[in-house]
Design an enzyme around this catalytic site. Structure first.
Site, PDB file in Angstrom:
ATOM      1  N   LYS A  51       0.836  -1.200   0.000  1.00 46.42           N
ATOM      2  CA  LYS A  51       0.000   0.000   0.000  1.00 46.42           C
ATOM      3  C   LYS A  51       0.877   1.259   0.000  1.00 46.42           C
ATOM      4  O   LYS A  51       0.615   2.203  -0.733  1.00 46.42           O
ATOM      5  CB  LYS A  51      -0.954  -0.012   1.204  1.00 46.42           C
ATOM      6  CG  LYS A  51      -2.050  -1.074   1.078  1.00 46.42           C
ATOM      7  CD  LYS A  51      -2.855  -1.272   2.353  1.00 46.42           C
ATOM      8  CE  LYS A  51      -3.840  -2.419   2.205  1.00 46.42           C
ATOM      9  NZ  LYS A  51      -4.611  -2.718   3.428  1.00 46.42           N
ATOM     10  N   GLN A  95      -4.526  -1.493   9.617  1.00 51.40           N
ATOM     11  CA  GLN A  95      -4.458  -2.829   9.029  1.00 51.40           C
ATOM     12  C   GLN A  95      -5.037  -3.851  10.008  1.00 51.40           C
ATOM     13  O   GLN A  95      -4.683  -3.884  11.184  1.00 51.40           O
ATOM     14  CB  GLN A  95      -2.990  -3.165   8.689  1.00 51.40           C
ATOM     15  CG  GLN A  95      -2.806  -4.455   7.911  1.00 51.40           C
ATOM     16  CD  GLN A  95      -3.433  -4.433   6.519  1.00 51.40           C
ATOM     17  OE1 GLN A  95      -3.546  -3.389   5.893  1.00 51.40           O
ATOM     18  NE2 GLN A  95      -3.858  -5.577   6.035  1.00 51.40           N
ATOM     19  N   ASP A 118     -10.999   2.958   4.175  1.00 48.41           N
ATOM     20  CA  ASP A 118     -11.273   1.520   4.130  1.00 48.41           C
ATOM     21  C   ASP A 118     -12.773   1.241   4.113  1.00 48.41           C
ATOM     22  O   ASP A 118     -13.204   0.134   3.791  1.00 48.41           O
ATOM     23  CB  ASP A 118     -10.670   0.839   5.375  1.00 48.41           C
ATOM     24  CG  ASP A 118      -9.440   0.008   5.051  1.00 48.41           C
ATOM     25  OD1 ASP A 118      -9.281  -0.405   3.891  1.00 48.41           O
ATOM     26  OD2 ASP A 118      -8.646  -0.234   5.983  1.00 48.41           O
TER      27      ASP A 118
END
Ligand code: GUN
Length: 280
Positions: A51, A95, A118
């Site tokens: 990422k 994450q 997200d």
């Protein structure tokens, strides 16, 4: 059988993101993404690396907050609060999974909804369910874009989703329903998986079980979206579908690697740019 080439489409999207970033920079805005990684899980570290690298390549500013496994809930909340207030940051990504002693719900709810690239905050989950504009989780978003690229319209199709996680299965079902598909969600307690998959025009599977979907479980000309990523002992990556045999019966199928994976990264970048455009 046609391969749904996520690598190719993701490159196209990433080129477009690069152009969007250049346009924003003319207005003195550089999109910024903060990534929070807790602990030493190698898979999570690899994802975070990918990422960060993708951000760099497209001109997005990114900072990674790497914290030890033993960090407290309050310390993570402090970092998020700092990122919420940081005007150079448009997106915050924690994450997952987090260590067991951490309350994931509280962490995700601490992220400012307008920076939740997200799409895991209940605010965005709710907006997407209601068909309103909001951040769409990157993996199911990428699947929908991949289908669109190949002119596959889920409208009226029977879609079977295997896996009911908050990250993939549930938002995948939402997007398919919003696209007017007839949706079934199967999971670990489903009694007869084959009975459901056999009825499906499109199967989306992401549970982390090698060869879960076999040729006798699918009908002719099925469309297969393999969201699983498993590493075999040989080191080779594979999905949840017996690709060799199922692909022979499919009209379209995603490869692993090179299918959904690269799309996830591309859509995260797209969400970050979207957030930057909304910067006040
Ligand atoms: N863990 C597995 N997939 C994801 C994802 O898309 N986002 C985050 N933050 N964590 C994940």
């Amino acid at each position: 059988m046609t391969l749904l080439d996520g690598k190719k489409l993701s490159n196209k999207i990433r080129d477009n993101v690069k152009l969007e970033v250049q346009k924003l920079q003319k207005n003195n805005i550089t999109p910024g993404l903060a990534v929070v990684l807790v602990g030493n899980d190698p898979a999570s570290a690899a994802y975070v690396n990918m990422k960060s690298k993708a951000c760099k390549e497209s001109g997005i500013y990114s900072i990674a907050h790497e914290m030890p496994e033993t960090i407290s809930q309050d310390n993570i909340l402090e970092i998020i609060e700092m990122m919420n207030k940081n005007t150079n940051i448009d997106g915050i990504l924690v994450q997952l999974p987090l260590p067991k002693h951490i309350d994931t719900t509280e962490i995700l709810e601490a992220i400012a909804p307008h920076k939740d690239v997200d799409g895991f905050h209940p605010y965005n989950v709710g907006r997407v369910v209601a068909g309103l504009d909001g951040f769409i989780p990157a993996t199911p978003y990428g699947v929908m874009e991949l289908l669109k690229e190949y002119d596959i319209d889920p409208k009226g199709k029977n879609v079977c989703i295997v896996g009911a996680s908050n990250i993939v299965g549930k938002p995948m079902a939402t997007l398919m329903l919003n696209a007017n598909a007839t949706v079934e969600i199967c999971h670990i307690y489903t009694k007869d998986l084959k009975a459901h998959t056999l009825n499906a025009d499109i199967i989306c599977v992401g549970v982390g079980v090698v060869n879960l979907i076999k040729e006798d479980m699918v009908k002719d000309d099925v469309i297969i979206i393999d969201i699983g990523i498993n590493r075999l002992e040989s080191g080779k990556l594979t999905g949840d579908v017996d690709f060799e045999n199922v692909s022979k019966k499919s009209s379209y199928i995603t490869p692993v690697p090179g299918g959904v994976g690269p799309m996830t990264i591309a859509m995260l970048l797209e969400n970050t740019v979207k957030s930057a455009k909304n910067r006040k």
